[in-house]
Motif scaffolding. Sequence first.
Motif, PDB file in Angstrom:
ATOM      1  N   THR A  65       0.839  -1.194   0.000  1.00 37.78           N
ATOM      2  CA  THR A  65       0.000   0.000   0.000  1.00 37.78           C
ATOM      3  C   THR A  65       0.874   1.244   0.000  1.00 37.78           C
ATOM      4  O   THR A  65       1.664   1.469   0.922  1.00 37.78           O
ATOM      5  CB  THR A  65      -0.918   0.019   1.237  1.00 37.78           C
ATOM      6  N   ARG A  66       0.763   2.066  -1.002  1.00 35.96           N
ATOM      7  CA  ARG A  66       1.621   3.237  -1.145  1.00 35.96           C
ATOM      8  C   ARG A  66       1.275   4.306  -0.109  1.00 35.96           C
ATOM      9  O   ARG A  66       0.113   4.624   0.118  1.00 35.96           O
ATOM     10  CB  ARG A  66       1.457   3.816  -2.553  1.00 35.96           C
ATOM     11  N   ASP A  67       2.312   4.845   0.534  1.00 36.32           N
ATOM     12  CA  ASP A  67       2.179   5.992   1.413  1.00 36.32           C
ATOM     13  C   ASP A  67       2.610   7.213   0.609  1.00 36.32           C
ATOM     14  O   ASP A  67       3.768   7.294   0.181  1.00 36.32           O
ATOM     15  CB  ASP A  67       3.071   5.818   2.643  1.00 36.32           C
ATOM     16  N   PRO A  68       1.728   8.179   0.390  1.00 36.14           N
ATOM     17  CA  PRO A  68       2.092   9.349  -0.423  1.00 36.14           C
ATOM     18  C   PRO A  68       3.315  10.095   0.096  1.00 36.14           C
ATOM     19  O   PRO A  68       4.008  10.752  -0.678  1.00 36.14           O
ATOM     20  CB  PRO A  68       0.832  10.231  -0.350  1.00 36.14           C
ATOM     21  N   GLU A  69       3.594  10.007   1.406  1.00 39.06           N
ATOM     22  CA  GLU A  69       4.756  10.692   1.960  1.00 39.06           C
ATOM     23  C   GLU A  69       6.052   9.905   1.785  1.00 39.06           C
ATOM     24  O   GLU A  69       7.135  10.423   2.050  1.00 39.06           O
ATOM     25  CB  GLU A  69       4.526  10.992   3.440  1.00 39.06           C
ATOM     26  N   CYS A  70       5.940   8.661   1.363  1.00 41.68           N
ATOM     27  CA  CYS A  70       7.111   7.814   1.086  1.00 41.68           C
ATOM     28  C   CYS A  70       7.056   7.455  -0.396  1.00 41.68           C
ATOM     29  O   CYS A  70       6.472   6.439  -0.787  1.00 41.68           O
ATOM     30  CB  CYS A  70       7.091   6.565   1.958  1.00 41.68           C
ATOM     31  N   ASP A  71       7.643   8.316  -1.210  1.00 39.71           N
ATOM     32  CA  ASP A  71       7.423   8.239  -2.655  1.00 39.71           C
ATOM     33  C   ASP A  71       8.683   7.884  -3.442  1.00 39.71           C
ATOM     34  O   ASP A  71       8.838   8.264  -4.602  1.00 39.71           O
ATOM     35  CB  ASP A  71       6.859   9.574  -3.167  1.00 39.71           C
ATOM     36  N   LEU A  72       9.582   7.106  -2.823  1.00 42.83           N
ATOM     37  CA  LEU A  72      10.772   6.653  -3.530  1.00 42.83           C
ATOM     38  C   LEU A  72      10.588   5.220  -4.023  1.00 42.83           C
ATOM     39  O   LEU A  72       9.534   4.609  -3.822  1.00 42.83           O
ATOM     40  CB  LEU A  72      11.998   6.765  -2.611  1.00 42.83           C
ATOM     41  N   ASP A  73      11.611   4.677  -4.658  1.00 44.13           N
ATOM     42  CA  ASP A  73      11.545   3.322  -5.228  1.00 44.13           C
ATOM     43  C   ASP A  73      11.970   2.318  -4.169  1.00 44.13           C
ATOM     44  O   ASP A  73      13.142   1.966  -4.060  1.00 44.13           O
ATOM     45  CB  ASP A  73      12.462   3.250  -6.456  1.00 44.13           C
ATOM     46  N   TYR A  74      11.004   1.819  -3.379  1.00 44.81           N
ATOM     47  CA  TYR A  74      11.313   0.966  -2.240  1.00 44.81           C
ATOM     48  C   TYR A  74      11.372  -0.529  -2.554  1.00 44.81           C
ATOM     49  O   TYR A  74      11.361  -1.353  -1.650  1.00 44.81           O
ATOM     50  CB  TYR A  74      10.301   1.214  -1.119  1.00 44.81           C
ATOM     51  N   VAL A  75      11.441  -0.917  -3.812  1.00 46.88           N
ATOM     52  CA  VAL A  75      11.599  -2.308  -4.267  1.00 46.88           C
ATOM     53  C   VAL A  75      10.638  -3.237  -3.526  1.00 46.88           C
ATOM     54  O   VAL A  75      11.038  -3.992  -2.634  1.00 46.88           O
ATOM     55  CB  VAL A  75      13.051  -2.813  -4.115  1.00 46.88           C
ATOM     56  N   PRO A  76       9.379  -3.217  -3.850  1.00 48.90           N
ATOM     57  CA  PRO A  76       8.403  -4.011  -3.114  1.00 48.90           C
ATOM     58  C   PRO A  76       8.417  -5.499  -3.453  1.00 48.90           C
ATOM     59  O   PRO A  76       8.642  -5.891  -4.605  1.00 48.90           O
ATOM     60  CB  PRO A  76       7.075  -3.385  -3.542  1.00 48.90           C
ATOM     61  N   LEU A  77       8.255  -6.327  -2.445  1.00 44.97           N
ATOM     62  CA  LEU A  77       7.872  -7.739  -2.541  1.00 44.97           C
ATOM     63  C   LEU A  77       8.922  -8.690  -3.090  1.00 44.97           C
ATOM     64  O   LEU A  77       9.162  -9.753  -2.517  1.00 44.97           O
ATOM     65  CB  LEU A  77       6.572  -7.885  -3.349  1.00 44.97           C
TER      66      LEU A  77
END
Length: 423
Positions: free
Chosen positions: A377-389
Motif C-alpha cells: 500500500t503506497r504511502d504518499p509521503e514515502c514516494d521513492l523506489d522501495y523495491v516491493p515484494l
Amino acid sequence: MSGRRVVITGIGVLAPGGVGVKDFWGLLSEGRTATRGITFFDPAPFRSRIAAEIDFCPEAHGLGPQEVRRMDRAAQLAVAATREALDDSGLDVASLDPHRVGVTVGSAVGATTGLDAEYRVVSDGGRLAAVDHRYAVPHLYDYLVPSSFAAEVAWAAGAEGPSAVVSTGCTSGIDSVGHAVELIREGSADVMVAGSSDAPISPITVACFDAIKATTPRNDDPEHASRPFDGTRNGFVLGEGAAIFVLEELASARRRGARIYAEIAGYASRCNAFHMTGLRPDGVELAEAIRVALDEARLDPTAVDYVNAHGSGTKQNDRHETAAFKRSLGAHAYDVPVSSIKSMVGHSLGAIGSIEIAASALAIRHDVVPPTANLRTRDPECDLDYVPLTAREHRTDTVLTVGSGFGGFQSAMVLSDPERSAA
C-alpha cells in the motif's frame, strides 16, 4: 588519514530464518519473512506478541556446555558468527601478530536475555524485593558488563589488539564497524574482527516497547506484520541476531588472494540532540551523516546504486528517512532503489546495523537488491523506489546503508566494489 583502504574478507551471520551467510542471503533474495509468534516465553500479557526469532542451537556451532553456561545468548550468537567469519575469510589468524588483530562488538541492550532470566530466579519470580544472590549463575557479572562480548569474540579470534564494545542504540552495528575501519586506517591494527550482536526478545524488552507503542500489535498475521514504508504500517517487529566481519587492508587482502566482498569506503555518524525517541521530520542529521560518508568515499550521490534503508516500519522513521534521502541524494533519490530487510528479519536493535552491512556486501557480490517484503500500500509521503515484494537484479557497485537509533543517533556507511566502483 592514511591511505589504507579497508575491505570485508569474511562474513558470519546468524539472523532469523537465515543461520549462516548462505541461508541468510537465500531468505533475502527470495523475499521470505521470518517473523512469527513469540515462542521464547508466554507473550499473552503483552500488546505485541510477535518477533523474529532465530532457531539457534549453540552446540551445533561448536559451543560446549561450559561456554553455553558462561555466555548470554547474544554472546553465543556473536561467537558463532565470529567463527563463521574467520572460516569464510580464509585468514590464518595463528600466523599473525595477535597484537595487530583487534575486536569491536556493537550491542544496544547487552545481555538482556540472561539478566532477565536471572532476575526471575534470584527474585523468585518477582516475589522477593530483596533478591537472593545465592541462586544466580556464577557468571552473572559477565551478563552485567557488555565488555564480556568483546572478550568472548577476542578469545574466539585469538585477538590481543584493540578491543571495544560500541553501544549507540540501534546504530551500534554500523558504528562498531566504522570504529574498526578507523583503527585499521590509523595503523592501530592490521585486521579487525568487527560487528554486533543482540538477543533482546525477553519480557522486559517487549514490555518497554509496548509502553511506547513502538512495536506492531498485528499479532494475527506475524508473517506480514513488518511493513516498512507501507501506508498500513503500525510499528516494528522485534528481532535478534548477529553479524561479524573480518576486516583488513585492501593491499594485504589482495596479496593473499582473499575473496573481497566490498570496500568500506566511507562512514559518518551524527546525533540530532533533539529527543530520546523523537526524530525531526526533515531528516537533516541523517542527511549530514550521508553527505560526510559520501565525501569520505570521494563519491558523488549519483554513484549510489542501492540504499539499504533503516526502514523500521514506524511512520516517524520512514518519513524522516525518506526526507533525509531526498536532502542528501537530491534528484538521484528518485532513481536509486531503496529497501528494508527489517521487513524479513525484524529489528534486532544493536545487531541490525551489522546484519544490514552483510546484506549490502552480498547485494554487491550478487548484483541483486533485496526487496521490502509486505510493501503493498503506497504511502504518499514515502514516494521513492522501495523495491516491493520481490528482489531485483541490478548492477550494484556502491551501496549506502544507514541506521537511526534512540537518543538521536544517525549513521551512514558507504560500501563499494573496489574493482568496479569509481572509488
